[in-house]
Design an enzyme around this catalytic site. Structure first.
Site, PDB file in Angstrom:
ATOM      1  N   TRP A 194       0.979  -1.242  -0.022  1.00  0.00           N
ATOM      2  CA  TRP A 194      -0.057  -0.069  -0.064  1.00  0.00           C
ATOM      3  C   TRP A 194       0.894   1.081  -0.004  1.00  0.00           C
ATOM      4  O   TRP A 194       1.778   1.360   0.658  1.00  0.00           O
ATOM      5  CB  TRP A 194      -0.860   0.043   1.208  1.00  0.00           C
ATOM      6  CG  TRP A 194      -1.522   1.128   1.720  1.00  0.00           C
ATOM      7  CD1 TRP A 194      -0.809   2.319   2.318  1.00  0.00           C
ATOM      8  CD2 TRP A 194      -2.794   1.682   1.418  1.00  0.00           C
ATOM      9  NE1 TRP A 194      -2.130   3.337   2.611  1.00  0.00           N
ATOM     10  CE2 TRP A 194      -3.084   2.937   2.041  1.00  0.00           C
ATOM     11  CE3 TRP A 194      -3.983   0.862   0.866  1.00  0.00           C
ATOM     12  CZ2 TRP A 194      -4.253   3.486   1.882  1.00  0.00           C
ATOM     13  CZ3 TRP A 194      -5.189   1.667   0.652  1.00  0.00           C
ATOM     14  CH2 TRP A 194      -5.450   2.840   1.259  1.00  0.00           C
ATOM     15  N   ASN A 219      -0.054   5.662   0.388  1.00  0.00           N
ATOM     16  CA  ASN A 219      -0.781   6.986   0.317  1.00  0.00           C
ATOM     17  C   ASN A 219      -0.179   8.372   0.113  1.00  0.00           C
ATOM     18  O   ASN A 219       0.644   8.282  -0.705  1.00  0.00           O
ATOM     19  CB  ASN A 219      -2.016   6.926   1.493  1.00  0.00           C
ATOM     20  CG  ASN A 219      -1.528   6.915   2.802  1.00  0.00           C
ATOM     21  OD1 ASN A 219      -1.330   5.834   3.421  1.00  0.00           O
ATOM     22  ND2 ASN A 219      -1.595   7.996   3.702  1.00  0.00           N
ATOM     23  N   ASP A 220      -0.158   9.029   1.144  1.00  0.00           N
ATOM     24  CA  ASP A 220       0.392  10.281   0.758  1.00  0.00           C
ATOM     25  C   ASP A 220       1.993  10.668   0.433  1.00  0.00           C
ATOM     26  O   ASP A 220       2.665   9.650   0.719  1.00  0.00           O
ATOM     27  CB  ASP A 220       0.411  11.337   1.897  1.00  0.00           C
ATOM     28  CG  ASP A 220      -0.797  11.063   2.983  1.00  0.00           C
ATOM     29  OD1 ASP A 220      -1.824  10.702   2.526  1.00  0.00           O
ATOM     30  OD2 ASP A 220      -0.565  11.589   3.992  1.00  0.00           O
ATOM     31  N   GLN A 276       3.914   7.524   2.206  1.00  0.00           N
ATOM     32  CA  GLN A 276       3.220   6.565   3.306  1.00  0.00           C
ATOM     33  C   GLN A 276       2.986   5.174   2.701  1.00  0.00           C
ATOM     34  O   GLN A 276       2.519   4.857   1.658  1.00  0.00           O
ATOM     35  CB  GLN A 276       1.759   7.177   3.494  1.00  0.00           C
ATOM     36  CG  GLN A 276       1.823   8.424   4.389  1.00  0.00           C
ATOM     37  CD  GLN A 276       2.342   8.151   5.784  1.00  0.00           C
ATOM     38  OE1 GLN A 276       1.462   7.843   6.681  1.00  0.00           O
ATOM     39  NE2 GLN A 276       3.530   8.334   6.075  1.00  0.00           N
ATOM     40  N   TRP A 332      -4.308  -0.281   4.107  1.00  0.00           N
ATOM     41  CA  TRP A 332      -3.332   0.652   4.831  1.00  0.00           C
ATOM     42  C   TRP A 332      -3.178  -0.105   6.087  1.00  0.00           C
ATOM     43  O   TRP A 332      -3.954  -1.008   6.761  1.00  0.00           O
ATOM     44  CB  TRP A 332      -4.285   1.870   5.344  1.00  0.00           C
ATOM     45  CG  TRP A 332      -3.709   3.011   6.115  1.00  0.00           C
ATOM     46  CD1 TRP A 332      -2.925   3.984   5.858  1.00  0.00           C
ATOM     47  CD2 TRP A 332      -3.885   3.105   7.617  1.00  0.00           C
ATOM     48  NE1 TRP A 332      -2.678   4.836   6.871  1.00  0.00           N
ATOM     49  CE2 TRP A 332      -3.177   4.326   8.069  1.00  0.00           C
ATOM     50  CE3 TRP A 332      -4.821   2.462   8.578  1.00  0.00           C
ATOM     51  CZ2 TRP A 332      -2.823   4.874   9.140  1.00  0.00           C
ATOM     52  CZ3 TRP A 332      -4.362   3.023   9.863  1.00  0.00           C
ATOM     53  CH2 TRP A 332      -3.624   4.177  10.141  1.00  0.00           C
ATOM     54  N   SER A 379       2.563  10.973   8.027  1.00  0.00           N
ATOM     55  CA  SER A 379       3.043  12.011   6.905  1.00  0.00           C
ATOM     56  C   SER A 379       3.944  13.039   7.530  1.00  0.00           C
ATOM     57  O   SER A 379       3.806  13.247   8.645  1.00  0.00           O
ATOM     58  CB  SER A 379       1.847  12.523   6.146  1.00  0.00           C
ATOM     59  OG  SER A 379       1.550  11.477   5.434  1.00  0.00           O
ATOM     60  N   ARG A 399      -0.985  16.276  13.336  1.00  0.00           N
ATOM     61  CA  ARG A 399      -0.121  15.723  12.375  1.00  0.00           C
ATOM     62  C   ARG A 399       0.347  16.381  11.114  1.00  0.00           C
ATOM     63  O   ARG A 399       0.162  17.461  10.815  1.00  0.00           O
ATOM     64  CB  ARG A 399      -0.675  14.306  12.205  1.00  0.00           C
ATOM     65  CG  ARG A 399      -2.153  14.274  11.441  1.00  0.00           C
ATOM     66  CD  ARG A 399      -2.641  12.801  11.351  1.00  0.00           C
ATOM     67  NE  ARG A 399      -3.837  13.005  10.879  1.00  0.00           N
ATOM     68  CZ  ARG A 399      -4.970  12.930  11.408  1.00  0.00           C
ATOM     69  NH1 ARG A 399      -4.869  12.722  12.749  1.00  0.00           N
ATOM     70  NH2 ARG A 399      -6.222  12.754  10.769  1.00  0.00           N
ATOM     71  N   GLU A 436      -5.824  17.891   7.210  1.00  0.00           N
ATOM     72  CA  GLU A 436      -4.596  17.205   7.103  1.00  0.00           C
ATOM     73  C   GLU A 436      -3.596  17.800   6.234  1.00  0.00           C
ATOM     74  O   GLU A 436      -4.032  18.581   5.474  1.00  0.00           O
ATOM     75  CB  GLU A 436      -4.996  15.612   6.678  1.00  0.00           C
ATOM     76  CG  GLU A 436      -5.741  14.842   7.706  1.00  0.00           C
ATOM     77  CD  GLU A 436      -6.003  13.470   7.366  1.00  0.00           C
ATOM     78  OE1 GLU A 436      -6.450  13.195   6.035  1.00  0.00           O
ATOM     79  OE2 GLU A 436      -5.960  12.488   8.162  1.00  0.00           O
ATOM     80  N   TRP A 467      -9.416   7.934   0.302  1.00  0.00           N
ATOM     81  CA  TRP A 467      -9.701   7.201   1.463  1.00  0.00           C
ATOM     82  C   TRP A 467     -11.209   6.709   1.115  1.00  0.00           C
ATOM     83  O   TRP A 467     -12.002   7.677   0.820  1.00  0.00           O
ATOM     84  CB  TRP A 467      -9.710   8.156   2.790  1.00  0.00           C
ATOM     85  CG  TRP A 467      -8.439   8.561   3.115  1.00  0.00           C
ATOM     86  CD1 TRP A 467      -8.169   9.813   3.310  1.00  0.00           C
ATOM     87  CD2 TRP A 467      -7.412   7.405   3.633  1.00  0.00           C
ATOM     88  NE1 TRP A 467      -6.547   9.691   3.839  1.00  0.00           N
ATOM     89  CE2 TRP A 467      -6.256   8.328   3.992  1.00  0.00           C
ATOM     90  CE3 TRP A 467      -7.242   6.015   3.837  1.00  0.00           C
ATOM     91  CZ2 TRP A 467      -4.971   7.726   4.434  1.00  0.00           C
ATOM     92  CZ3 TRP A 467      -5.992   5.918   4.130  1.00  0.00           C
ATOM     93  CH2 TRP A 467      -4.932   6.562   4.436  1.00  0.00           C
TER      94      TRP A 467
END
Ligand code: FRU
Length: 479
Positions: free
Chosen positions: A35, A37-38, A54, A62, A98, A159, A214, A297
């Protein structure tokens, strides 16, 4: 240079041999297995481009986040590096979330969120998020230095640190949720290790602005200061904010006292189905480049069955016009990928279709809106979707087709006031990026064509359409 491979890297090396490749991208960065992501820690340092992301290496879902890592000389041809960060310390045991990268006198320095679940209840109050630092001398192996910034009393969602140097100081923006409203907090430091709170840079006024912001980013381009956030929980408004979560920007002035005087309200950056958590950085020659996560997401992810999930968008050069509109266009370096080329000066269609070569992945074409007299015309990608001009609605529509009804939907932009549109389109195995008028708009979406049914055709329904300066290229692979 020596590269030590961990058991996770070795797992990926083996697992990728059984990865399915129907939807696997040719010219986008994706996990070799598992996987992503960002985009994280985008940086040009010591003559190389480093992109991190990520990453959960073991499954296409995830999980406890690692930082995957790729390196390039030209931002186009990439090499996979060993995993850079693992969730292996008490303060980041449930994920290295992240963050960003800076060049501290030649030392590649990463900031990320160390994430812990106290109990696996799924409740926010049961998490702890701290901002952590890690450094690397060789640009491959990283040493962690632990947390450098703890959440303020009463805030648990805290975060995605983005750090930069300006005004002879280090600055950091962090995304937060305060009383169920999104917020961006600004911190300042002299040494990257001790951070002082300066101010709330921007925050949601009510729930319509999102409950959590985010991945903030803050930078200046063409003498405008730009704040990017990825708000969660913004409701759709007519044609806008149609994704589950959004990524957008405000333009304003970063004042001497650290506050941000906002001149334009939140606008979406991209108008497609799959664009989230973008991050920017400065290229070798000072251009501001943006990369996003090309997924969303909670969306269905058909390519999970192939053993991988998630990809980064093509890098985009961003600029801002006088009235505060952000432009995003594909970086010029992508031309290095071009191989075969075809062009047609003019294709005029009257209630008919014209087949293009489906093995070409980059397309440019101009549409004279005044000379086209039909209700609906554009480009069809069989079994995946179609891009059309709807003359009655005066909109450019990307209508995604799929056998999964959750994936079937349209995204669109207004064509009001336009006499002509220039389209620049990139079609990879499971994505489409449509750039309109040199980056005035972009639409980024995942698509899932059936491999033996993805004919590309120009079409004109009920009338005449004129397509001009059609150029097509085949593109090479980036790895
Ligand atoms: C954004 C995000 C970040 C977080 C990361 C976790 O997509 O939710 O806020 O750091 O992903 O993977």
């Amino acid at each position: 240079m020596m590269r030590s491979l961990s058991s996770a890297d070795n797992f990926v090396k083996e697992a990728m041999k059984k990865r399915g490749d129907n939807y696997y991208p040719k010219f986008h960065i994706a996990a070799q297995y598992g996987w992503i992501n960002d985009p994280n820690g985008l940086i040009y340092i010591n003559g190389k481009y480093h992109f991190f992301f990520q990453h959960y290496p073991y499954k296409p879902i995830w999980g406890p986040m690692h930082w995957g890592h790729v390196v390039s000389d030209d931002m186009v041809h990439w090499e996979h590096m060993p995993i850079a960060l693992y969730p292996d310390q008490e303060y980041d045991r449930d994920g290295c979330y992240s963050g960003s990268a800076v060049n501290n006198n030649g030392i590649l320095t990463l900031f990320y969120t160390g994430h812990r679940f106290f109990e696996k209840t799924g409740e926010d109050s049961r998490i702890c998020q701290v901002q952590c630092m890690a450094t690397s001398i060789d640009g491959i192996h990283f040493t962690k230095h632990g947390p450098v910034l703890y959440p303020p009393e009463g805030i648990v969602d805290f975060r995605d640190p983005k750090v930069w140097r300006a005004r002879e100081k280090w600055w950091m923006v962090v995304g937060a949720k305060v009383n169920d409203l999104g917020q961006v907090r600004l911190y300042q430091s002299d040494n990257l290790k001790e951070w002082q709170f300066r101010c709330i840079l921007h925050q949601a006024k009510d729930s319509v602005d999102g409950y959590m912001w985010e991945c903030p980013d803050f930078f200046s381009v063409n003498n405008k200061d730009v704040l990017i956030t990825s708000p969660q929980g913004m409701p759709a408004q007519e044609y806008d904010y149609r994704n589950l979560h959004q990524s957008g920007y405000c333009i304003g002035q970063w004042e001497k006292n650290g506050t941000f005087s906002i001149e334009t309200s939140f606008r979406e950056i991209d108008h497609g189905h799959d664009f989230y958590a973008p991050q920017t950085f400065e290229a070798a020659d000072g251009r501001r480049i943006m990369v996003g996560w090309m997924e969303m997401w909670d969306a269905p992810l058909p390519n999970q069955s192939e053993g991988w999930s998630g990809a980064l968008t093509l890098p985009r050069e961003i600029s801002c016009n006088e009235i505060g509109k952000l432009y995003c266009k594909p970086i010029v370096e992508l031309e290095l990928l071009r191989t075969d080329y075809k062009n047609f000066e003019l294709i005029a269609l009257n209630n008919e279709v014209y087949s293009l070569d489906e093995t070409y992945q980059e397309l440019k074409l101009s549409i004279d809106l005044t000379a086209s007299s039909c209700r609906c015309f554009g480009l069809n990608i069989e079994s995946a979707g179609r891009i059309s001009v709807d003359s009655a609605l005066k909109r450019l529509i990307f209508d995604r087709h799929s056998s999964d009804y959750e994936l079937q939907s349209c995204r669109s932009i207004s064509l009001k006031g336009m006499l002509r549109i220039d389209l620049h389109i990139f079609i990879d195995a499971s994505s489409i990026e449509i750039f309109v008028n040199e980056g005035e708009y972009s639409l980024t979406s995942k698509i899932y064509p059936i491999s033996d049914q993805k004919k590309l055709t120009l079409f004109a329904e009920k009338g005449t359409a004129i397509f001009k300066n059609i150029k097509e290229w085949k593109l090479d692979s980036i790895f």
